[in-house]
Motif scaffolding. Structure first.
Motif, PDB file in Angstrom:
ATOM      1  N   SER A 147       0.858  -1.189   0.000  1.00 24.35           N
ATOM      2  CA  SER A 147       0.000   0.000   0.000  1.00 24.35           C
ATOM      3  C   SER A 147       0.889   1.231   0.000  1.00 24.35           C
ATOM      4  O   SER A 147       2.080   1.157   0.322  1.00 24.35           O
ATOM      5  CB  SER A 147      -0.910   0.015   1.234  1.00 24.35           C
ATOM      6  N   ASP A 148       0.316   2.351  -0.347  1.00 20.26           N
ATOM      7  CA  ASP A 148       1.067   3.600  -0.435  1.00 20.26           C
ATOM      8  C   ASP A 148       1.126   4.256   0.935  1.00 20.26           C
ATOM      9  O   ASP A 148       0.362   5.150   1.260  1.00 20.26           O
ATOM     10  CB  ASP A 148       0.415   4.539  -1.443  1.00 20.26           C
ATOM     11  N   ASP A 149       2.070   3.782   1.758  1.00 21.26           N
ATOM     12  CA  ASP A 149       2.183   4.294   3.128  1.00 21.26           C
ATOM     13  C   ASP A 149       3.389   5.220   3.287  1.00 21.26           C
ATOM     14  O   ASP A 149       3.895   5.417   4.381  1.00 21.26           O
ATOM     15  CB  ASP A 149       2.293   3.129   4.123  1.00 21.26           C
ATOM     16  N   ARG A 150       3.840   5.774   2.164  1.00 15.38           N
ATOM     17  CA  ARG A 150       4.985   6.689   2.245  1.00 15.38           C
ATOM     18  C   ARG A 150       4.649   7.889   3.119  1.00 15.38           C
ATOM     19  O   ARG A 150       3.527   8.365   3.124  1.00 15.38           O
ATOM     20  CB  ARG A 150       5.403   7.143   0.848  1.00 15.38           C
ATOM     21  N   HIS A 151       5.664   8.368   3.784  1.00 17.89           N
ATOM     22  CA  HIS A 151       5.478   9.419   4.789  1.00 17.89           C
ATOM     23  C   HIS A 151       5.066  10.736   4.153  1.00 17.89           C
ATOM     24  O   HIS A 151       5.658  11.184   3.177  1.00 17.89           O
ATOM     25  CB  HIS A 151       6.790   9.604   5.551  1.00 17.89           C
ATOM     26  N   VAL A 152       4.039  11.355   4.698  1.00 19.06           N
ATOM     27  CA  VAL A 152       3.644  12.704   4.301  1.00 19.06           C
ATOM     28  C   VAL A 152       4.292  13.679   5.279  1.00 19.06           C
ATOM     29  O   VAL A 152       4.078  13.591   6.489  1.00 19.06           O
ATOM     30  CB  VAL A 152       2.111  12.871   4.340  1.00 19.06           C
ATOM     31  N   VAL A 153       5.117  14.565   4.762  1.00 15.28           N
ATOM     32  CA  VAL A 153       5.803  15.521   5.627  1.00 15.28           C
ATOM     33  C   VAL A 153       4.792  16.475   6.231  1.00 15.28           C
ATOM     34  O   VAL A 153       4.008  17.092   5.512  1.00 15.28           O
ATOM     35  CB  VAL A 153       6.860  16.315   4.822  1.00 15.28           C
ATOM     36  N   ALA A 340      14.942  19.540  11.383  1.00 18.87           N
ATOM     37  CA  ALA A 340      14.370  18.284  11.893  1.00 18.87           C
ATOM     38  C   ALA A 340      13.478  18.494  13.112  1.00 18.87           C
ATOM     39  O   ALA A 340      12.639  17.641  13.413  1.00 18.87           O
ATOM     40  CB  ALA A 340      15.502  17.313  12.243  1.00 18.87           C
ATOM     41  N   PHE A 341      13.647  19.622  13.821  1.00 14.53           N
ATOM     42  CA  PHE A 341      12.890  19.847  15.047  1.00 14.53           C
ATOM     43  C   PHE A 341      12.312  21.257  15.074  1.00 14.53           C
ATOM     44  O   PHE A 341      12.879  22.180  14.481  1.00 14.53           O
ATOM     45  CB  PHE A 341      13.798  19.692  16.285  1.00 14.53           C
ATOM     46  N   ASP A 342      11.194  21.399  15.762  1.00 15.26           N
ATOM     47  CA  ASP A 342      10.749  22.743  16.111  1.00 15.26           C
ATOM     48  C   ASP A 342      11.749  23.312  17.112  1.00 15.26           C
ATOM     49  O   ASP A 342      12.410  22.566  17.846  1.00 15.26           O
ATOM     50  CB  ASP A 342       9.345  22.703  16.729  1.00 15.26           C
ATOM     51  N   GLU A 343      11.829  24.623  17.176  1.00 15.76           N
ATOM     52  CA  GLU A 343      12.854  25.273  17.983  1.00 15.76           C
ATOM     53  C   GLU A 343      12.818  24.806  19.437  1.00 15.76           C
ATOM     54  O   GLU A 343      11.787  24.856  20.108  1.00 15.76           O
ATOM     55  CB  GLU A 343      12.679  26.794  17.918  1.00 15.76           C
ATOM     56  N   SER A 379       9.080  15.776  12.585  1.00 17.14           N
ATOM     57  CA  SER A 379       7.870  15.229  13.211  1.00 17.14           C
ATOM     58  C   SER A 379       7.915  13.717  13.384  1.00 17.14           C
ATOM     59  O   SER A 379       6.939  13.119  13.847  1.00 17.14           O
ATOM     60  CB  SER A 379       6.593  15.625  12.440  1.00 17.14           C
ATOM     61  N   LYS A 380       9.038  13.073  13.043  1.00 11.84           N
ATOM     62  CA  LYS A 380       9.191  11.637  13.298  1.00 11.84           C
ATOM     63  C   LYS A 380      10.013  11.455  14.579  1.00 11.84           C
ATOM     64  O   LYS A 380      11.136  11.959  14.679  1.00 11.84           O
ATOM     65  CB  LYS A 380       9.905  10.960  12.126  1.00 11.84           C
ATOM     66  N   PHE A 381       9.447  10.737  15.499  1.00 21.78           N
ATOM     67  CA  PHE A 381      10.134  10.562  16.786  1.00 21.78           C
ATOM     68  C   PHE A 381      10.403   9.098  17.121  1.00 21.78           C
ATOM     69  O   PHE A 381      10.843   8.784  18.217  1.00 21.78           O
ATOM     70  CB  PHE A 381       9.320  11.223  17.896  1.00 21.78           C
ATOM     71  N   ASP A 382      10.121   8.222  16.160  1.00 22.81           N
ATOM     72  CA  ASP A 382      10.439   6.808  16.336  1.00 22.81           C
ATOM     73  C   ASP A 382      11.899   6.590  15.928  1.00 22.81           C
ATOM     74  O   ASP A 382      12.296   6.898  14.807  1.00 22.81           O
ATOM     75  CB  ASP A 382       9.519   5.950  15.471  1.00 22.81           C
ATOM     76  N   GLU A 383      12.686   6.059  16.822  1.00 28.41           N
ATOM     77  CA  GLU A 383      14.111   5.879  16.576  1.00 28.41           C
ATOM     78  C   GLU A 383      14.383   5.033  15.337  1.00 28.41           C
ATOM     79  O   GLU A 383      15.376   5.218  14.630  1.00 28.41           O
ATOM     80  CB  GLU A 383      14.753   5.234  17.811  1.00 28.41           C
ATOM     81  N   ARG A 384      13.455   4.117  15.013  1.00 29.26           N
ATOM     82  CA  ARG A 384      13.653   3.238  13.853  1.00 29.26           C
ATOM     83  C   ARG A 384      13.677   4.035  12.552  1.00 29.26           C
ATOM     84  O   ARG A 384      14.397   3.686  11.611  1.00 29.26           O
ATOM     85  CB  ARG A 384      12.556   2.175  13.804  1.00 29.26           C
TER      86      ARG A 384
END
Length: 851
Positions: A147-153, A340-343, A379-384
């Motif tokens: 399925s098309d589960d590519r990440h949406v920024v 990669a992060f909010d301030e 917005s990705k916080f999963d270490e994987r």
């Protein structure tokens, strides 16, 4: 062999149409439900393995061929489904009139229902049989279901600024060195050429912009010019670009000798600074020819050149080049964290910062690679997810540009499928093209590239979301959010990627082209291609063309033969750009192009009228007649364009009658005879944007605005007789929810109209320019709680903002120029209004940035 792309996306869109309630109902009416049900089942089964097929084709040429066969069937199937929709729209138009007139029924007559039913049943059976045949081969490829589960920024909150804020890190010292050199003597040279060299993605252009906009440079040189050279070093094109940068005029209508004279006249006796950005030409003769034309300036004139080639830097430079190196590791890490992060949030994820540190080392100091991966992990916080990037195979690929192309390609691969096709469409435009969403989004719409799970979402809003996401992925630059539109360019490396991704679908042609693949669906032309008989013969083989886009400014088809060729050969055309043409007659056969969504006739100065047959184009979404100054009146049946959303026009009519109720955007330019809009506005209740420019006969908007309860953007320019305050006597309490309001060139405007108060909670952008008799702002200005941007230009009598407390909590951008007294009161620290505006993040006084 080129890879096949977008097949999954086309299948998804096709499946969405098949299962829609409206289409299911049409199937029952026309008796094709059985075949379409089987088509739907086969399509669902094939779609499930397409993502795996698109990835695996790199190692399997036979798989590429199979995907190409599928794509061809899918496009043909889209055309068949579109014919059902065309017929439904035709019937809807006829039913609009009931039985009041036979004339309408005759005008929109088609073949009998029985003939249509038989013809379409045959087409559906043929499509189903072809798809079954091709789909049967999928078993031999052993494809996996995906399925098309590519990440949406997730998009950050976009900043509002009329001047792009710099995010450049680690280049201050080299910037200072270059500025110092520009301000210094010419070392005996007739003209000094300062070269900057480095691989793609290092930030050469960003550095050049820092230098170009430096206050010291601005004050030192009388003239400043910026030209993006890119791949083709063609003297005439460069002269046109330089002259346009100096005068803001496009003089592509002149020949090369005339351009040379004009350039000399503009440079004569002046100290100038010219940036030649992204130079690829290694022919010294071409460079000498241009340089000799630039010697006319005053001694001390300078040229800054950016290039990826040390050979070019050595050939053009009069000094040793500035070799731009990668950022230091700590600078790269700071840039990565910023994206990669909010301030301040990085402190909560020290484990991710540690992994990010390893990722940054692999980017080798290339800012574009750093930003691209930082934005991908935002917005990705999963270490994987972070470990997946750090340990990815892409780092093993060796490219001559370093790792940046690999990184961009990988970032592109992570895009959702719906975004890839929109991104690839940008390849039809030349490098350094200045995009704006008001022009781009209708072109995406015309080709059905905008998708949303929310059926009630406006396509224009979907398009803006796509732009924001592409920006979040670092594929766009010079991004400016003006509220009602976005302006941007595509990074040159991202443009290379778009060309690579779209090579099987999109093509830029010129007079030298010898062959056009039948697989091409979208093309643009960059010169007088339409005059070349060989090119027209090549085009005739491409029966499936969806798009013809003009990239030639000022020069278009001069006879209707090109249009005749389009009508007769490209039955399934969605977008036809005939801008800057000069033919006198649009053939009545245009009415047969029933799939057409966008027709651009902008700036045709000879056409007198449109054939009434144009009103048969029920699928038409955008019609551009701007600058068609000789058109006497619109076709009488214009109201039957029931899908028309965007209408740009120039007309000699006194009033507009019969515009379709579907309009979302209406723009009127140079309509000098126009006196009233009441008749039009009574039906255009869904209008979201109204732009009125140079309509000298317009005296009043009353009672126009009370019908426009959905209006979000109102722009009124150069209407010298228009009185906006006469509405004050009208006590009708009509709702308004304007987000953007712009007044420009309105000498009758003495005070701000009180009806603006009805948008007090929604108004975000207010722009007032060249209103010489405006003296003061009203007290209610302080209550504009959502106002993000306030711009006031050339209003010399305006001396005060507000007598009361002015906090404007949402204000980010505050710009004032050519308002002497008001500027005096807004001076930092000492001005009496400074404390009212100091909280804004961007403040400009007389175009100088204060903070």
């Amino acid at each position: 062999m080129a890879a096949e792309t977008f097949v999954f996306n086309i299948a998804a869109k096709l499946l969405g149409e098949l299962v829609s309630p409206a289409f299911q109902e049409a199937c029952l009416v026309w008796g094709v439900e059985s075949d379409l049900r089987r088509l739907e089942n086969t399509l669902s089964n094939v779609k499930a393995v397409l993502l795996d097929a698109e990835d695996q084709q790199v190692h399997n040429e036979e798989l590429t061929v199979w995907l190409g066969q599928l794509r061809e069937v899918f496009y043909d199937a889209q055309d068949v489904l579109d014919e059902f929709e065309c017929e439904a729209l035709r019937k809807q138009v006829v039913e609009m009139q009931g039985s009041t007139t036979r004339k309408v029924r005759h005008f929109f007559s088609s073949s009998s229902p029985l003939i249509f039913r038989t013809k379409m049943a045959h087409k559906v059976k043929d499509i189903r049989a072809r798809l079954d045949e091709v789909a049967a081969d999928r078993a031999k490829f052993h494809l996996s279901l995906r399925s098309d589960d590519r990440h949406v920024v997730r998009g950050r909150e976009m900043s509002y600024s009329f001047v792009q804020a710099s995010d450049v890190i680690g280049r201050n010292q080299v910037k200072e060195n270059i500025v110092e050199h520009l301000m210094g003597p010419s070392d005996g040279q007739s003209i000094t050429v300062v070269p900057v060299v480095g691989i793609g993605g290092l930030g050469k252009t960003a550095l050049a912009k820092l230098v170009f906009n430096d206050e010291r440079v601005i004050e030192h040189f009388e003239l400043k010019c910026w030209v993006c050279v890119s791949d083709e070093f063609v003297l005439k094109q460069l002269l046109v670009k330089i002259i346009k940068s100096i005068t803001s005029e496009n003089r592509s209508d002149l020949d090369e000798e005339q351009l040379q004279v004009l350039l000399r006249n503009n440079l004569d006796g002046k100290k100038f600074f010219l940036v030649l950005d992204d130079v690829w030409n290694e022919d010294r003769g071409n460079w000498i020819e241009l340089r000799n034309l630039l010697i006319g300036g005053v001694n001390g004139s300078k040229i800054l050149v950016t290039t990826r080639s040390p050979t070019i830097a050595s050939m053009m430079g009069t000094m040793s080049p500035y070799k731009l190196e990668g950022l230091l590791h700590q600078e790269s890490l700071s840039l990565f964290i910023k994206w990669a992060f909010d301030e301040g949030k990085e402190r909560q994820h020290t484990n991710l910062v540690e992994i990010g540190d390893a990722i940054v080392k692999k980017c080798k100091g290339v800012p574009l690679a750093v930003k691209s991966l930082g934005s991908l992990l935002y917005s990705k916080f999963d270490e994987r997810d972070w470990l997946f990037v750090r340990d990815n195979e892409m780092w093993k690929l060796n490219r001559k540009e370093g790792d940046i192309l690999s990184v961009l390609q990988w970032s592109y691969n992570q895009m959702p499928s719906y975004l890839k096709q929109c991104f690839a469409f940008l390849s039809l435009f030349p490098k350094d093209y200045e995009f704006n969403t008001l022009n781009l989004i209708p072109r995406w719409m015309a080709n059905g590239l905008l998708q949303s799970p929310n059926e009630n979402q406006e396509p224009e809003d979907i398009g803006n979301q796509y732009i924001d996401e592409l920006y979040s992925r670092c594929f766009l630059e010079d991004y400016i959010d003006l509220g009602y539109l976005r302006e941007f360019k595509i990074h040159d490396l991202a443009h290379d990627l778009a060309l690579s991704s779209a090579q099987s679908e999109c093509l830029i042609i010129n007079c030298q082209i010898q062959n056009i693949s039948k697989k091409v669906w979208h093309l643009s032309y960059t010169d007088n291609t339409w005059q070349n008989e060989n090119v027209l013969k090549c085009l005739q083989k491409s029966k499936g063309l969806r798009t013809i886009l003009s990239m030639v400014k000022g020069v278009g088809p001069s006879t209707k033969s090109f249009v005749d060729s389009c009508v007769s050969n490209f039955r399934y055309m969605r977008l036809l750009d005939l801008s800057d043409s000069s033919f006198e007659v649009l053939p009545s056969s245009i009415g047969t192009m029933k799939h057409l969504r966008l027709l651009d006739l902008r700036s045709n100065c000879r056409i007198h009228k449109l054939p009434n047959s144009i009103c048969k184009l029920q699928n038409l979404q955008t019609l551009n007649l701007r600058g068609c100054e000789k058109i006497e009146e619109l076709p009488k049946d214009i109201r039957y364009l029931i899908r028309l959303r965007m209408f740009f026009m120039t007309t000699k009519q006194k009033s507009l009658l019969g515009c379709p109720s579907s309009l979302r955007r209406l723009a009127l330019y140079d309509c000098g005879n126009l006196e009233s809009l009441v008749e039009t506005m009574q039906v255009c209740t869904s209008l979201r944007m109204l732009h009125i420019d140079t309509c000298g006969g317009l005296i009043s908007l009353l009672p126009t605005l009370k019908f426009l309860t959905m209006l979000e953007v109102l722009i009124i320019e150069n209407c010298e007789r228009l009185d906006l305050t006469e509405m004050e006597d009208n006590q009708d309490d009509f709702p308004m929810s304007l987000r953007m309001l712009s007044f420009n060139g309105l000498p009758q405007l003495v005070a701000m109209p009180d009806w603006i108060r009805r948008s007090i909670k929604s108004l975000q952008i207010l722009l007032i320019e060249s209103c010489p008799n405006l003296t003061a702002f009203p007290e209610w200005l302080v209550n504009l709680e959502s106002l993000r941007g306030l711009t006031i230009l050339n209003c010399p009598k305006l001396s005060s903002l507000s007598k009361g407390k002015l906090c404007l909590p949402a204000l980010r951008s505050f710009i004032i120029a050519k308002c002497p007294e008001l500027i005096r009161r807004c001076q930092p620290k000492i001005g009496e209004y400074w404390h009212k505006i100091a909280h804004a993040s961007d403040i400009y006084l007389d175009y100088k940035r204060i903070k």
